[in-house]
Scaffold this motif. Structure first.
Motif, mmCIF file in Angstrom:
data_model
loop_
_atom_site.group_PDB
_atom_site.id
_atom_site.type_symbol
_atom_site.label_atom_id
_atom_site.label_comp_id
_atom_site.label_asym_id
_atom_site.label_seq_id
_atom_site.Cartn_x
_atom_site.Cartn_y
_atom_site.Cartn_z
ATOM 1 N N GLU A 17 86.981 118.559 -18.307
ATOM 2 C CA GLU A 17 85.638 119.046 -17.989
ATOM 3 C C GLU A 17 85.507 120.542 -18.269
ATOM 4 O O GLU A 17 84.525 120.993 -18.835
ATOM 5 C CB GLU A 17 85.291 118.767 -16.518
ATOM 6 N N ARG A 18 86.529 121.312 -17.872
ATOM 7 C CA ARG A 18 86.495 122.751 -18.110
ATOM 8 C C ARG A 18 86.534 123.054 -19.607
ATOM 9 O O ARG A 18 85.843 123.935 -20.097
ATOM 10 C CB ARG A 18 87.661 123.449 -17.415
ATOM 11 N N GLY A 19 87.356 122.295 -20.336
ATOM 12 C CA GLY A 19 87.436 122.494 -21.779
ATOM 13 C C GLY A 19 86.111 122.230 -22.470
ATOM 14 O O GLY A 19 85.687 122.976 -23.351
ATOM 15 N N LEU A 20 85.425 121.158 -22.061
ATOM 16 C CA LEU A 20 84.115 120.860 -22.652
ATOM 17 C C LEU A 20 83.088 121.930 -22.292
ATOM 18 O O LEU A 20 82.273 122.324 -23.140
ATOM 19 C CB LEU A 20 83.641 119.484 -22.193
ATOM 20 N N ASP A 21 83.133 122.425 -21.051
ATOM 21 C CA ASP A 21 82.238 123.516 -20.661
ATOM 22 C C ASP A 21 82.505 124.759 -21.498
ATOM 23 O O ASP A 21 81.564 125.448 -21.925
ATOM 24 C CB ASP A 21 82.407 123.859 -19.173
ATOM 25 N N ASN A 22 83.777 125.046 -21.762
ATOM 26 C CA ASN A 22 84.121 126.195 -22.593
ATOM 27 C C ASN A 22 83.568 126.050 -24.007
ATOM 28 O O ASN A 22 83.008 126.990 -24.576
ATOM 29 C CB ASN A 22 85.633 126.382 -22.647
ATOM 30 N N LEU A 23 83.715 124.862 -24.585
ATOM 31 C CA LEU A 23 83.211 124.640 -25.941
ATOM 32 C C LEU A 23 81.685 124.764 -26.006
ATOM 33 O O LEU A 23 81.139 125.347 -26.948
ATOM 34 C CB LEU A 23 83.640 123.268 -26.457
ATOM 35 N N GLU A 24 80.995 124.246 -24.992
ATOM 36 C CA GLU A 24 79.540 124.349 -24.965
ATOM 37 C C GLU A 24 79.074 125.794 -24.836
ATOM 38 O O GLU A 24 78.017 126.152 -25.349
ATOM 39 C CB GLU A 24 78.974 123.522 -23.812
ATOM 40 N N ALA A 25 79.884 126.626 -24.180
ATOM 41 C CA ALA A 25 79.543 128.043 -24.009
ATOM 42 C C ALA A 25 80.010 128.890 -25.191
ATOM 43 O O ALA A 25 79.835 130.106 -25.180
ATOM 44 C CB ALA A 25 80.145 128.575 -22.717
ATOM 45 N N GLY A 26 80.634 128.261 -26.201
ATOM 46 C CA GLY A 26 81.076 128.993 -27.382
ATOM 47 C C GLY A 26 82.439 129.655 -27.214
ATOM 48 O O GLY A 26 82.808 130.527 -27.988
ATOM 49 N N ARG A 27 83.198 129.249 -26.190
ATOM 50 C CA ARG A 27 84.523 129.810 -25.965
ATOM 51 C C ARG A 27 85.589 128.848 -26.456
ATOM 52 O O ARG A 27 85.313 127.694 -26.758
ATOM 53 C CB ARG A 27 84.723 130.091 -24.469
ATOM 54 N N HIS A 28 86.835 129.328 -26.506
ATOM 55 C CA HIS A 28 87.967 128.494 -26.883
ATOM 56 C C HIS A 28 88.211 127.456 -25.786
ATOM 57 O O HIS A 28 87.943 127.702 -24.613
ATOM 58 C CB HIS A 28 89.219 129.373 -27.066
ATOM 59 N N TRP A 29 88.739 126.286 -26.156
ATOM 60 C CA TRP A 29 88.990 125.198 -25.210
ATOM 61 C C TRP A 29 89.826 125.664 -24.016
ATOM 62 O O TRP A 29 89.573 125.306 -22.882
ATOM 63 C CB TRP A 29 89.718 124.065 -25.934
ATOM 64 N N PHE A 30 90.852 126.498 -24.260
ATOM 65 C CA PHE A 30 91.781 126.911 -23.211
ATOM 66 C C PHE A 30 91.348 128.182 -22.484
ATOM 67 O O PHE A 30 92.134 128.761 -21.751
ATOM 68 C CB PHE A 30 93.182 127.118 -23.792
ATOM 69 N N HIS A 31 90.103 128.637 -22.665
ATOM 70 C CA HIS A 31 89.628 129.869 -22.016
ATOM 71 C C HIS A 31 89.684 129.718 -20.500
ATOM 72 O O HIS A 31 89.287 128.703 -19.938
ATOM 73 C CB HIS A 31 88.188 130.169 -22.439
ATOM 74 N N ARG A 32 90.224 130.765 -19.846
ATOM 75 C CA ARG A 32 90.254 130.806 -18.385
ATOM 76 C C ARG A 32 89.731 132.158 -17.947
ATOM 77 O O ARG A 32 90.172 133.188 -18.437
ATOM 78 C CB ARG A 32 91.659 130.623 -17.845
ATOM 79 N N SER A 33 88.797 132.173 -17.015
ATOM 80 C CA SER A 33 88.273 133.426 -16.493
ATOM 81 C C SER A 33 89.340 134.101 -15.647
ATOM 82 O O SER A 33 90.126 133.442 -14.971
ATOM 83 C CB SER A 33 87.035 133.169 -15.638
ATOM 84 N N ILE A 34 89.364 135.425 -15.699
ATOM 85 C CA ILE A 34 90.318 136.184 -14.903
ATOM 86 C C ILE A 34 89.697 136.449 -13.542
ATOM 87 O O ILE A 34 88.560 136.902 -13.437
ATOM 88 C CB ILE A 34 90.669 137.511 -15.589
#
Length: 101
Positions: A66-83
């Motif tokens: 779910e997080r990976g799909l949200d990242n892709l929809e927002a234009g970020r990399h699949w493995f993006h994690r907020s700090i």
């Protein structure tokens, strides 16, 4: 005994007997496999998200589907994690009724 994600029902060729097998889905990539105890396949368990992972490589970075799909929809990399970090605030110096934002 793992908690199964689903069930696979198959019928061998030339038989009327249905065979039911439990399936498990990877918490990180969504890959689904049939649970075969003693198959010698290396599977894992992610202690961060509490889900089964399909391989050691998939378990290196905890990014749920779910997080990976949200990242892709927002234009970020699949493995993006907020700090994020925790900050200690000393409230003793503030007067009563103070609001900390």
């Amino acid at each position: 005994m793992p908690r199964f994600s689903g069930e696979l029902i198959t019928t061998p060729w030339g038989s009327d007997k249905a065979i039911r097998d439990g399936t498990i889905s990877c918490a990180h990539c969504g890959y689904t496999w049939v649970h075969r105890p003693g198959s010698k396949r290396v599977r894992g368990f992610c202690m961060r998200c509490g889900g089964h992972v399909c391989s050691a490589a998939c378990g290196n970075t905890c990014t749920c589907v779910e997080r990976g799909l949200d990242n892709l929809e927002a234009g970020r990399h699949w493995f993006h994690r907020s700090i994020s970090s925790a900050v200690h605030i000393d409230l003793k110096g503030l007067g009563s009724g103070a609001i900390v934002l």
